[in-house]
Design an enzyme around this catalytic site. Structure first.
Site, PDB file in Angstrom:
ATOM      1  N   HIS A 126      -1.228   1.447  -4.453  1.00 24.82           N
ATOM      2  CA  HIS A 126      -1.634   2.852  -4.329  1.00 24.82           C
ATOM      3  C   HIS A 126      -0.703   3.794  -5.072  1.00 24.82           C
ATOM      4  O   HIS A 126      -0.691   4.998  -4.803  1.00 24.82           O
ATOM      5  CB  HIS A 126      -1.724   3.256  -2.847  1.00 24.82           C
ATOM      6  CG  HIS A 126      -2.802   2.505  -2.121  1.00 24.82           C
ATOM      7  ND1 HIS A 126      -2.834   2.393  -0.748  1.00 24.82           N
ATOM      8  CD2 HIS A 126      -3.864   1.802  -2.578  1.00 24.82           C
ATOM      9  CE1 HIS A 126      -3.892   1.664  -0.402  1.00 24.82           C
ATOM     10  NE2 HIS A 126      -4.525   1.290  -1.492  1.00 24.82           N
ATOM     11  N   CYS A 151      -0.328  18.750 -22.643  1.00 19.67           N
ATOM     12  CA  CYS A 151      -1.693  19.287 -22.814  1.00 19.67           C
ATOM     13  C   CYS A 151      -1.952  20.496 -21.922  1.00 19.67           C
ATOM     14  O   CYS A 151      -3.030  21.087 -21.970  1.00 19.67           O
ATOM     15  CB  CYS A 151      -2.720  18.190 -22.502  1.00 19.67           C
ATOM     16  SG  CYS A 151      -2.902  17.886 -20.731  1.00 19.67           S
ATOM     17  N   GLN A 165       0.850  -1.195   0.000  1.00 18.01           N
ATOM     18  CA  GLN A 165       0.000   0.000   0.000  1.00 18.01           C
ATOM     19  C   GLN A 165       0.886   1.245   0.000  1.00 18.01           C
ATOM     20  O   GLN A 165       0.406   2.354  -0.164  1.00 18.01           O
ATOM     21  CB  GLN A 165      -0.892   0.035   1.241  1.00 18.01           C
ATOM     22  CG  GLN A 165      -1.777  -1.174   1.406  1.00 18.01           C
ATOM     23  CD  GLN A 165      -2.474  -1.146   2.742  1.00 18.01           C
ATOM     24  OE1 GLN A 165      -3.547  -0.544   2.892  1.00 18.01           O
ATOM     25  NE2 GLN A 165      -1.863  -1.776   3.734  1.00 18.01           N
ATOM     26  N   GLY A 204       2.698  -4.499   9.022  1.00 18.17           N
ATOM     27  CA  GLY A 204       2.814  -3.040   9.179  1.00 18.17           C
ATOM     28  C   GLY A 204       1.646  -2.275   8.587  1.00 18.17           C
ATOM     29  O   GLY A 204       1.824  -1.199   8.020  1.00 18.17           O
ATOM     30  N   THR A 205       0.429  -2.836   8.745  1.00 22.74           N
ATOM     31  CA  THR A 205      -0.733  -2.105   8.247  1.00 22.74           C
ATOM     32  C   THR A 205      -1.864  -2.159   9.258  1.00 22.74           C
ATOM     33  O   THR A 205      -2.119  -3.174   9.893  1.00 22.74           O
ATOM     34  CB  THR A 205      -1.223  -2.658   6.886  1.00 22.74           C
ATOM     35  OG1 THR A 205      -2.380  -1.927   6.467  1.00 22.74           O
ATOM     36  CG2 THR A 205      -1.531  -4.134   6.922  1.00 22.74           C
ATOM     37  N   CYS A 215       0.254  13.427 -15.697  1.00 21.08           N
ATOM     38  CA  CYS A 215      -0.713  14.446 -16.130  1.00 21.08           C
ATOM     39  C   CYS A 215      -2.034  14.179 -15.425  1.00 21.08           C
ATOM     40  O   CYS A 215      -2.459  13.027 -15.298  1.00 21.08           O
ATOM     41  CB  CYS A 215      -0.884  14.332 -17.649  1.00 21.08           C
ATOM     42  SG  CYS A 215      -2.278  15.246 -18.296  1.00 21.08           S
TER      43      CYS A 215
HETATM   44  C1  BV8 Z   1     -11.658   2.746  -3.719  1.00 21.05           C
HETATM   45  C2  BV8 Z   1      -2.011   6.911  -1.435  1.00 21.05           C
HETATM   46  C3  BV8 Z   1     -13.443   2.364  -5.201  1.00 21.05           C
HETATM   47  C4  BV8 Z   1      -2.196   8.368  -1.109  1.00 21.05           C
HETATM   48  C5  BV8 Z   1      -3.696   5.806  -0.061  1.00 21.05           C
HETATM   49  C6  BV8 Z   1     -16.570   6.151   2.010  1.00 21.05           C
HETATM   50  C7  BV8 Z   1     -16.474   7.051   0.965  1.00 21.05           C
HETATM   51  C8  BV8 Z   1     -15.570   6.908  -0.085  1.00 21.05           C
HETATM   52  C9  BV8 Z   1     -14.703   5.838  -0.073  1.00 21.05           C
HETATM   53  C10 BV8 Z   1     -14.817   4.952   0.985  1.00 21.05           C
HETATM   54  C11 BV8 Z   1     -15.728   5.066   2.005  1.00 21.05           C
HETATM   55  N1  BV8 Z   1     -15.559   4.030   2.875  1.00 21.05           N
HETATM   56  C12 BV8 Z   1     -14.558   3.262   2.429  1.00 21.05           C
HETATM   57  C13 BV8 Z   1     -14.115   3.798   1.289  1.00 21.05           C
HETATM   58  C14 BV8 Z   1     -13.085   3.303   0.475  1.00 21.05           C
HETATM   59  C15 BV8 Z   1     -11.824   4.069   0.811  1.00 21.05           C
HETATM   60  C16 BV8 Z   1     -11.392   3.746   2.224  1.00 21.05           C
HETATM   61  O1  BV8 Z   1     -10.970   2.642   2.488  1.00 21.05           O
HETATM   62  N2  BV8 Z   1     -11.500   4.735   3.144  1.00 21.05           N
HETATM   63  C17 BV8 Z   1     -11.098   4.466   4.512  1.00 21.05           C
HETATM   64  C18 BV8 Z   1     -10.433   5.727   5.095  1.00 21.05           C
HETATM   65  C19 BV8 Z   1     -12.321   4.068   5.301  1.00 21.05           C
HETATM   66  N3  BV8 Z   1     -10.886   3.544  -0.146  1.00 21.05           N
HETATM   67  C20 BV8 Z   1     -10.736   4.177  -1.316  1.00 21.05           C
HETATM   68  O2  BV8 Z   1     -11.225   5.233  -1.597  1.00 21.05           O
HETATM   69  C21 BV8 Z   1      -9.861   3.433  -2.308  1.00 21.05           C
HETATM   70  N4  BV8 Z   1     -10.523   3.417  -3.573  1.00 21.05           N
HETATM   71  O3  BV8 Z   1     -12.213   2.175  -2.829  1.00 21.05           O
HETATM   72  O4  BV8 Z   1     -12.129   2.797  -5.027  1.00 21.05           O
HETATM   73  C22 BV8 Z   1     -14.309   3.544  -4.851  1.00 21.05           C
HETATM   74  C23 BV8 Z   1     -14.389   4.579  -5.765  1.00 21.05           C
HETATM   75  C24 BV8 Z   1     -15.231   5.655  -5.469  1.00 21.05           C
HETATM   76  C25 BV8 Z   1     -15.967   5.707  -4.263  1.00 21.05           C
HETATM   77  C26 BV8 Z   1     -15.835   4.663  -3.338  1.00 21.05           C
HETATM   78  C27 BV8 Z   1     -14.990   3.587  -3.623  1.00 21.05           C
HETATM   79  C28 BV8 Z   1      -8.530   4.117  -2.470  1.00 21.05           C
HETATM   80  C29 BV8 Z   1      -7.716   3.916  -1.196  1.00 21.05           C
HETATM   81  C30 BV8 Z   1      -6.283   4.365  -1.448  1.00 21.05           C
HETATM   82  C31 BV8 Z   1      -6.040   5.675  -0.753  1.00 21.05           C
HETATM   83  N5  BV8 Z   1      -4.632   6.058  -0.931  1.00 21.05           N
HETATM   84  N6  BV8 Z   1      -2.396   6.115  -0.276  1.00 21.05           N
HETATM   85  C32 BV8 Z   1      -1.309   8.817  -0.002  1.00 21.05           C
HETATM   86  O5  BV8 Z   1      -0.659   7.966   0.649  1.00 21.05           O
HETATM   87  O6  BV8 Z   1      -1.260  10.023   0.228  1.00 21.05           O
HETATM   88  S1  BV8 Z   1      -4.083   4.996   1.391  1.00 21.05           S
HETATM   89  C33 BV8 Z   1      -2.871   5.383   2.506  1.00 21.05           C
HETATM   90  O7  BV8 Z   1      -3.413   5.118   3.777  1.00 21.05           O
HETATM   91  C34 BV8 Z   1      -1.671   4.474   2.451  1.00 21.05           C
HETATM   92  O8  BV8 Z   1      -1.294   4.139   1.154  1.00 21.05           O
HETATM   93  C35 BV8 Z   1      -2.112   3.276   3.221  1.00 21.05           C
HETATM   94  O9  BV8 Z   1      -2.766   2.372   2.371  1.00 21.05           O
HETATM   95  C36 BV8 Z   1      -3.117   3.845   4.134  1.00 21.05           C
HETATM   96  C37 BV8 Z   1      -2.538   3.893   5.506  1.00 21.05           C
HETATM   97  O10 BV8 Z   1      -2.672   2.643   5.998  1.00 21.05           O
HETATM   98  P1  BV8 Z   1      -1.417   1.851   6.579  1.00 21.05           P
HETATM   99  O11 BV8 Z   1      -0.421   1.637   5.501  1.00 21.05           O
HETATM  100  O12 BV8 Z   1      -1.992   0.684   7.249  1.00 21.05           O
HETATM  101  O13 BV8 Z   1      -0.714   2.835   7.604  1.00 21.05           O
HETATM  102  P2  BV8 Z   1      -1.236   3.204   9.078  1.00 21.05           P
HETATM  103  O14 BV8 Z   1      -0.420   4.353   9.524  1.00 21.05           O
HETATM  104  O15 BV8 Z   1      -2.722   3.284   9.077  1.00 21.05           O
HETATM  105  O16 BV8 Z   1      -0.850   1.903   9.955  1.00 21.05           O
HETATM  106  C38 BV8 Z   1       0.501   1.580  10.145  1.00 21.05           C
HETATM  107  C39 BV8 Z   1       0.504   0.323  11.011  1.00 21.05           C
HETATM  108  O17 BV8 Z   1       1.867  -0.098  11.153  1.00 21.05           O
HETATM  109  C40 BV8 Z   1      -0.033   0.555  12.410  1.00 21.05           C
HETATM  110  O18 BV8 Z   1      -0.949  -0.487  12.734  1.00 21.05           O
HETATM  111  C41 BV8 Z   1       1.211   0.473  13.308  1.00 21.05           C
HETATM  112  O19 BV8 Z   1       0.938  -0.200  14.534  1.00 21.05           O
HETATM  113  C42 BV8 Z   1       2.139  -0.384  12.499  1.00 21.05           C
HETATM  114  N7  BV8 Z   1       3.562  -0.095  12.701  1.00 21.05           N
HETATM  115  C43 BV8 Z   1       4.149   1.110  12.910  1.00 21.05           C
HETATM  116  N8  BV8 Z   1       5.484   0.945  12.980  1.00 21.05           N
HETATM  117  C44 BV8 Z   1       5.729  -0.382  12.801  1.00 21.05           C
HETATM  118  C45 BV8 Z   1       4.510  -1.050  12.622  1.00 21.05           C
HETATM  119  N9  BV8 Z   1       4.415  -2.373  12.427  1.00 21.05           N
HETATM  120  C46 BV8 Z   1       5.577  -3.067  12.399  1.00 21.05           C
HETATM  121  N10 BV8 Z   1       6.792  -2.493  12.541  1.00 21.05           N
HETATM  122  C47 BV8 Z   1       6.910  -1.170  12.757  1.00 21.05           C
HETATM  123  N11 BV8 Z   1       8.126  -0.611  12.903  1.00 21.05           N
HETATM  124 ZN    ZN Z   2      -1.424  16.106 -20.293  1.00 21.49          ZN
END
Ligand code: BV8
Ligand code: ZN
Length: 246
Positions: free
Chosen positions: A121, A152, A103, A189-190, A129
């Site tokens: 992601h 463009c 991710q 790590g997610t 673009c």
């Molecule tokens: C989609 C790129 C179809 C950008 C990212 C209501 C309205 C609209 C949409 C939704 C909705 N409800 C649900 C959705 C779908 C939505 C969603 O899931 N929303 C969530 C907030 C509820 N998803 C989408 O929109 C996806 N598209 O569904 O398309 C669609 C189309 C139209 C309308 C509806 C649906 C697109 C999702 C992609 C978003 N882009 N990233 C950017 O990064 O700026 S997501 C971004 O957040 C990251 O890429 C990553 O995926 C996510 C963060 O999550 P994690 O990686 O898990 O990180 P986090 O900090 O949360 O956790 C870290 C973990 O590691 C912790 O547990 C911690 O304890 C642990 N940790 C820390 N250190 C360590 C460790 N573990 C081990 N060792 C360590 N050292």
């Molecule tokens: Zn363009």
């Protein structure tokens, strides 16, 4: 302190050929990159990530969103893969079909040498673009404006998937196929909050895979997996690789 692994898990790994791994921001934490949820520091502390990582935010305040990603691009540029990234790249060589699904947009898995990698992601280092011209390698960066597409004239944007945007079709379909056909699935790590990535370990479990979570904190997945290793992936993964090849 070396991580202790149940013998049956190591035995299963040794006879398995199809392994899938999902990683999140936690695997890059030991490279000095803040996880997604606690990335909001400094000027960004006043924003919720979900309010910056959306097409609406880019429409409304393109400079702010462009600067948010430029700051993160600089951060990722200064980061190095950590022992967790390198252990995953090495593990890949020990299985016929090892699929690494991330991710993360920081590019660190590729830099650690992982080959069969799916960036669900997108990638912070790629710029594209905001219309249909695709990835752009060079652009004219003027101060205080969002650069425009040389073909463009539309604004440029990071080649990442924002909330509300669809995931790249090939990567998503290949990740779902890997989750549905693997014998062992690792969720590492997610926090398992973002869909559809968070469903991959659930689908793997439903298809009979053994599911392993390696995560610092408990997650919604923790009570549904076969093994949980609570701690830092940069420490646990090298121990797992050692146990696998011992
Ligand atoms: C989609 C790129 C179809 C950008 C990212 C209501 C309205 C609209 C949409 C939704 C909705 N409800 C649900 C959705 C779908 C939505 C969603 O899931 N929303 C969530 C907030 C509820 N998803 C989408 O929109 C996806 N598209 O569904 O398309 C669609 C189309 C139209 C309308 C509806 C649906 C697109 C999702 C992609 C978003 N882009 N990233 C950017 O990064 O700026 S997501 C971004 O957040 C990251 O890429 C990553 O995926 C996510 C963060 O999550 P994690 O990686 O898990 O990180 P986090 O900090 O949360 O956790 C870290 C973990 O590691 C912790 O547990 C911690 O304890 C642990 N940790 C820390 N250190 C360590 C460790 N573990 C081990 N060792 C360590 N050292
Ligand atoms: Zn363009």
């Amino acid at each position: 302190m070396t991580t202790k692994f149940p013998l049956e898990l190591i035995a299963l790994l040794r006879v398995s050929s199809r392994v899938a791994v999902l990683t999140g921001a936690g695997v890059s934490q030991e490279s000095g990159l803040r996880t997604f949820r606690d990335a909001q520091v400094g000027i960004w502390a006043q924003y919720r990530p979900e309010d910056l990582a959306t097409p609406e935010a880019f429409e409304r305040t393109p400079r702010l969103v462009w600067d948010f990603y430029a700051t993160r691009r600089e951060g990722a540029g200064g980061a190095e893969p950590n022992p967790g990234h390198f252990a995953l790249a090495e593990m890949e060589k020990h299985f016929a079909k090892f699929t690494l699904i991330t991710q993360n947009i920081d590019g660190l898995h590729a830099r650690a040498g992982s080959q069969n990698l799916l960036e669900l992601h997108g990638n912070l280092r790629r710029i594209r673009c905001s219309r249909t011209c695709g990835v752009v390698d060079e652009w004219e960066q003027l101060p205080d404006v969002v650069p425009t597409c040389p073909r463009c004239g539309a604004m440029l944007r990071p080649d990442v998937v924002w909330f509300g945007e669809n995931l790249p079709q090939y990567e998503l379909e290949t990740a779902i196929h890997a989750a549905n056909t693997c014998q062992i699935f690792f969720s590492i790590g997610t926090s398992g909050l973002v869909q559809p990535a968070a469903s991959l370990p659930v689908w793997a479990k439903q298809n009979g895979a053994v599911v392993v979570e390696i995560n610092y904190d408990p997650t919604p997945l923790s009570n549904h997996v076969d093994y949980v290793f609570r701690g830092k992936s940069g420490e646990i993964l090298p121990d797992l690789l050692k146990a696998l090849i011992a």
